[in-house]
Design an enzyme around this catalytic site. Structure first.
Site, short mmCIF file in Angstrom:
data_model
loop_
_atom_site.label_atom_id
_atom_site.label_comp_id
_atom_site.label_asym_id
_atom_site.label_seq_id
_atom_site.Cartn_x
_atom_site.Cartn_y
_atom_site.Cartn_z
N ARG A 178 -13.91 -17.19 4.10
CA ARG A 178 -14.66 -16.08 4.69
C ARG A 178 -15.49 -15.30 3.67
O ARG A 178 -16.48 -14.68 4.01
CB ARG A 178 -13.71 -15.14 5.42
CG ARG A 178 -13.35 -15.68 6.80
CD ARG A 178 -12.37 -14.82 7.50
NE ARG A 178 -11.19 -14.58 6.65
CZ ARG A 178 -10.17 -13.83 6.99
NH1 ARG A 178 -10.15 -13.21 8.13
NH2 ARG A 178 -9.14 -13.68 6.18
N LYS A 188 2.10 -27.37 1.24
CA LYS A 188 3.30 -26.73 1.73
C LYS A 188 3.06 -25.24 1.88
O LYS A 188 2.08 -24.75 1.31
CB LYS A 188 4.49 -27.01 0.80
CG LYS A 188 4.36 -26.37 -0.58
CD LYS A 188 5.54 -26.72 -1.42
CE LYS A 188 6.63 -25.69 -1.37
NZ LYS A 188 6.34 -24.45 -2.13
N HIS A 245 3.20 -31.37 -5.01
CA HIS A 245 2.65 -31.57 -6.36
C HIS A 245 3.70 -32.13 -7.33
O HIS A 245 3.36 -32.68 -8.36
CB HIS A 245 1.96 -30.31 -6.89
CG HIS A 245 2.88 -29.24 -7.39
ND1 HIS A 245 3.49 -28.33 -6.58
CD2 HIS A 245 3.28 -28.91 -8.64
CE1 HIS A 245 4.22 -27.51 -7.29
NE2 HIS A 245 4.12 -27.83 -8.55
N LYS A 275 3.67 -35.27 -10.65
CA LYS A 275 4.05 -35.02 -12.04
C LYS A 275 4.33 -36.35 -12.74
O LYS A 275 4.98 -37.23 -12.19
CB LYS A 275 5.27 -34.10 -12.11
CG LYS A 275 4.94 -32.65 -11.72
CD LYS A 275 6.16 -31.76 -11.86
CE LYS A 275 5.90 -30.37 -11.33
NZ LYS A 275 5.28 -29.45 -12.27
N GLU A 281 12.68 -21.21 -13.23
CA GLU A 281 11.46 -20.54 -13.68
C GLU A 281 11.85 -19.20 -14.29
O GLU A 281 12.84 -18.60 -13.88
CB GLU A 281 10.54 -20.27 -12.49
CG GLU A 281 10.10 -21.51 -11.76
CD GLU A 281 9.16 -21.16 -10.61
OE1 GLU A 281 7.96 -21.06 -10.85
OE2 GLU A 281 9.64 -20.98 -9.49
N ASP A 330 11.33 -22.85 -0.42
CA ASP A 330 10.17 -22.97 -1.31
C ASP A 330 10.32 -24.13 -2.29
O ASP A 330 9.34 -24.79 -2.63
CB ASP A 330 10.04 -21.64 -2.08
CG ASP A 330 8.77 -21.55 -2.90
OD1 ASP A 330 7.71 -21.95 -2.38
OD2 ASP A 330 8.84 -21.09 -4.06
N HIS A 334 10.27 -29.70 -2.99
CA HIS A 334 10.11 -30.42 -4.26
C HIS A 334 11.38 -31.14 -4.71
O HIS A 334 11.34 -32.30 -5.11
CB HIS A 334 9.71 -29.44 -5.37
CG HIS A 334 8.45 -28.68 -5.07
ND1 HIS A 334 7.34 -29.26 -4.53
CD2 HIS A 334 8.11 -27.37 -5.27
CE1 HIS A 334 6.38 -28.36 -4.40
NE2 HIS A 334 6.83 -27.20 -4.83
N LYS A 341 14.14 -18.28 -9.53
CA LYS A 341 13.13 -17.49 -10.23
C LYS A 341 13.88 -16.58 -11.20
O LYS A 341 15.08 -16.35 -11.05
CB LYS A 341 12.36 -16.63 -9.24
CG LYS A 341 11.65 -17.44 -8.16
CD LYS A 341 10.17 -17.27 -8.24
CE LYS A 341 9.44 -18.10 -7.21
NZ LYS A 341 8.42 -18.97 -7.78
N LYS A 346 12.19 -21.79 -18.36
CA LYS A 346 11.39 -22.62 -17.46
C LYS A 346 11.74 -24.06 -17.75
O LYS A 346 11.56 -24.55 -18.88
CB LYS A 346 9.89 -22.36 -17.72
CG LYS A 346 8.95 -23.37 -17.09
CD LYS A 346 8.61 -23.05 -15.66
CE LYS A 346 7.70 -24.12 -15.05
NZ LYS A 346 7.67 -24.12 -13.61
C1 BG6 Z 1 5.44 -23.98 -5.75
C2 BG6 Z 1 6.29 -22.83 -5.31
O1 BG6 Z 1 5.39 -24.97 -4.77
O2 BG6 Z 1 5.97 -24.52 -6.96
C3 BG6 Z 1 6.33 -21.76 -6.37
O3 BG6 Z 1 5.76 -22.30 -4.11
C4 BG6 Z 1 6.78 -22.34 -7.69
O4 BG6 Z 1 7.19 -20.70 -5.99
C5 BG6 Z 1 6.00 -23.60 -8.05
O5 BG6 Z 1 6.59 -21.36 -8.68
C6 BG6 Z 1 6.62 -24.30 -9.24
O6 BG6 Z 1 5.81 -25.35 -9.64
P1 BG6 Z 1 5.90 -25.92 -11.13
O7 BG6 Z 1 4.95 -27.07 -11.13
O8 BG6 Z 1 5.47 -24.81 -12.03
O9 BG6 Z 1 7.33 -26.30 -11.36
#
Ligand code: BG6
Length: 506
Positions: A52, A163, A193, A197, A231, A252, A257, A357, A362
Site C-alpha cells: 500500500r 509462515k 527458511h 540452510k 536465540e 513460531d 522449523h 528467545k 544464539k
Molecule cells: C522465524 C521466527 O521464523 O525464525 C523468529 O518467526 C525467529 O521468531 C527466526 O527469530 C529465527 O531464524 P534464524 O534463521 O535466525 O534461526
C-alpha cells in the site's frame, strides 16, 4: 533440493505481496540480486512489488538499496534495478486488483516473462486468504486451463507462502483449502527458511552420500537426538504478533522449523532426489510422530517465559513489559518437547526439541547421542562423560563434529573426549549462503524438494496441538520462569533428568 544449482531459470516474473515489509528488504531482494549476479536467472526476469505504501518504481528501488547498501555492488545494482517495479495497491481488496493485474501484464510484456509468475506472499497471516482469493479471480492463473496441457512449454504460476501456516490444525487446513482452490499442490510452495540452510541440506548429503552413518542411524545405536534453536534476542518489535493466541515459541519455532529439521534427521533414504520421493519420505516421518495425550503433556513438554536479565551482553526487560505484550501474558518464549517417531527405525528413541528467545547463546544445532559400547573395557578409565556424539552445527560454527573417546598422551592410560571436525568455513573458505537464494531459485525452477507438503503441515500441527491446548487450559502461575540470558526454565532440565539425560550445554 538444488541438485542442479547452476541451472538458469525459465523467464519469470516474481510478484511480491507485502513488498514494503522487512522480509522483502532484508532477505528477498538481496537473494534475487545474488541469483541475478550469479547468472542463475533468465535474462527475461522481473520483480513486481505490491504494497500500500506510495512508492513508484524509482522510489522503491532507492528504498531497497538504501536499506542495506553493503549488500549490493553499486554498478551491478544499477544493472539489476531496472527489472524491479512497484505498484501501490491494496491486494486484500477488490479495488486494488485492476491496478495489480494491469501492472503484472505490463511488466510481463516489458521483460518478456510471458505468463510465468511466482507469487510471493509476504503479508501478515490474516491477509493470506484474501490475497489468495484475489489471485484466483484475477485471471492471472492460467495453469489449469485445458489448452495449456497440450503445449510443450506451458506457462506456469506458482505461489510461495511464508509462515505462520495456520495457528492450529483447523486454521492450517482452511488455509490449505484456500490455496487448493487456486493452485495445484505442485504449484504451492510452503517455505521454511530452515530447509534452505546449508547445514540442513548438508544433513541429507551426510546421511545419503556416505555409507558411514546410515548403518548406525537407528534405535540400535542412537540413544536420543537433541535439536536446539536458541536465540539471545527477545521479542524485539514483534511483541504484538508474538504475544497472541497464535504466537509463542511452540508455534513460531518448534511446530515449524524444528519439526522440519527432525524430519530430515529421521526420514528413510528416498529412492531418488526427486521432490516427490523426498517429500514422500518426510511425510512418513510426520505421520509417525506420536501425539501425546493430555495426561502426558506435563511429562513431554515444557513452556517458559523470560524475565529480566542479560543476554549476550545486552540487558533485556521482562517479556511481559515488552511493547505489545500483555502484563499477565501466558505466551511461551521458550518451548521444549520430547517427540517419538513411531517407526521400526526409531522405536523408543526420543527426539528432544527446544527453542527459546533471550537465552544464553544464539545456537542452532542437532546433536545425535549414540549409545554406550555394549561392553566397555575402559569403564574404569572413562570419566562417565558424554557418550559418542555427532554434532551438526547449523549456526554458528557451521560444520559437523564427531566426539569420541581418545587416549591422552603419556605412559598411563587416561581417556578423554576428542573431537574430529569438518568446519564449513575453513573447508570451503566461504560463509554459508543465505537459504533464501536457494529456496527462491528452487521455486522459480519448480523444484519443491525443500518446501513443505500439505500433509507435513497437518501432521506437525496434530503433534503439538495437545500441548497447546493443555497450556491454554492450564495457565502457569510460575511465569516468567527463566531469566534472560540463561538456558531456559529448570523444568526443561527436570524433564531431561527424569530420562537420565541432560541438555547439551556450551
Ligand atoms: C522465524 C521466527 O521464523 O525464525 C523468529 O518467526 C525467529 O521468531 C527466526 O527469530 C529465527 O531464524 P534464524 O534463521 O535466525 O534461526
Amino acid at each position: 533440493m538444488p541438485h542442479e544449482p547452476n541451472i538458469q531459470t525459465s523467464p519469470a516474473l516474481v510478484v511480491i505481496f507485502g513488498a514494503s515489509g522487512d522480509l522483502t528488504k532484508r532477505k528477498l531482494i538481496p537473494a534475487l540480486y545474488q541469483l541475478w549476479c550469479e547468472g542463475r536467472l533468465s535474462p527475461k526476469f522481473a520483480i513486481l512489488g505490491v504494497a500500500r505504501s506510495g512508492f513508484d518504481d524509482a522510489g522503491w528501488r532507492r528504498e531497497l538499496y538504501d536499506f542495506n547498501p553493503k549488500a549490493f555492488d553499486a554498478a551491478k545494482w544499477a544493472q539489476f534495478a531496472p527489472c524491479i517495479h512497484y505498484v501501490a495497491a491494496d491486494s486484500t481488496r477488490d479495488a486494488g486488483w485492476p491496478a495489480i493485474t494491469d501492472r503484472v501484464r505490463e511488466v510481463g510484456r516489458e521483460h518478456g516473462t510471458g505468463e510465468n509468475i511466482l507469487f510471493y506472499l509476504s503479508v501478515s497471516p490474516q491477509h493470506f486468504e484474501p490475497v489468495i482469493g484475489h489471485i484466483g479471480t484475477s485471471g492471472l492463473v492460467t495453469e489449469g486451463r485445458a489448452y495449456c496441457s497440450i503445449l510443450e512449454h506451458r506457462p506456469w504460476q506458482r505461489i510461495v507462502i511464508e509462515k505462520p501456516f495456520g495457528s492450529d490444525p483447523a486454521s492450517a487446513r482452511q488455509l490449505n483449502m484456500a490455496l487448493a482452490h487456486v493452485f495445484e499442490e505442485e504449484s504451492t510452495y510452503r517455505i521454511d527458511h530452515y530447509l534452505g540452510k546449508e547445514l540442513v541440506q548438508n544433513l541429507m548429503v551426510l546421511r545419503f552420500a556416505n555409507s558411514l552413518f546410515e548403518p548406525i542411524w537407528n534405535e540400535k545405536y542412537i540413544d536420543h537426538v537433541q535439536i536446539t534453536a536458541s536465540e539471545t534476542v527477545g521479542v524485539e518489535s514483534r511483541g504484538s504478533y508474538y504475544d497472541s493466541p497464535s504466537g509463542g515459541a511452540m508455534r513460531d519455532m518448534v511446530q515449524s522449523h524444528l519439526l522440519q529439521v527432525l524430519s530430515v534427521v529421521a526420514m528413510e533414504p528416498p529412492v531418488s532426489l526427486d521432490a516427490v520421493d523426498v517429500r514422500t519420505e518426510k511425510v512418513k516421518v510426520f505421520k509417525a510422530l506420536r501425539v501425546p495425550t493430555p495426561a502426558e503433556v506435563p511429562f513431554v513438554a515444557v513452556r517458559g517465559q523470560y524475565g529480566a536479565g542479560n543476554a549476550a551482553g545486552k540487558a533485556l526487560a521482562d517479556y511481559r513489559t515488552e511493547g505489545g505484550v500483555a502484563g499477565d501474558s501466558q505466551v511461551d518464549t521458550y518451548a521444549a518437547m520430547k517427540f517419538f517417531v513411531d517407526t521400526w527405525r526409531w522405536g523408543g528413541v526420543p527426539f528432544y526439541l527446544r527453542s527459546g528467545k533471550a537465552m544464553a547463546k544464539k545456537c542452532t544445532e542437532i546433536v545425535v547421542y549414540f549409545k554406550r559400547a555394549p561392553h566397555s573395557l575402559f569403564r574404569s578409565h572413562l570419566k562417565g562423560g558424554n557418550p559418542n556424539q555427532l554434532l551438526i552445527s547449523i549456526h554458528p560454527d557451521e560444520g559437523v563434529r564427531i566426539r569420541f573417546a581418545g587416549k591422552e598422551p603419556g605412559t598411563g592410560l587416561k581417556i578423554n573426549d576428542v573431537v574430529m571436525e569438518f568446519d564449513y568455513v575453513e573447508q570451503w573458505k566461504v560463509e554459508p549462503p543465505d537459504g533464501y537464494a536457494t529456496l527462491l531459485h528452487d521455486a522459480i525452477r519448480g523444484d519443491q524438494t525443500l518446501f513443505k507438503h500439505r500433509d507435513e503441515i497437518d501432521c506437525s500441527w496434530s503433534a503439538v496441538q495437545p500441548v497447546l491446548d493443555y497450556w491454554a487450559e492450564n495457565p502457569d502461575a510460575n511465569l516468567p520462569n527463566y531469566a534472560a540470558g540463561s538456558w531456559g526454565p529448570a523444568a526443561a532440565d527436570e524433564m531431561m533428568g527424569r530420562d537420565g539425560r541432560h541438555w547439551r550445554t556450551h
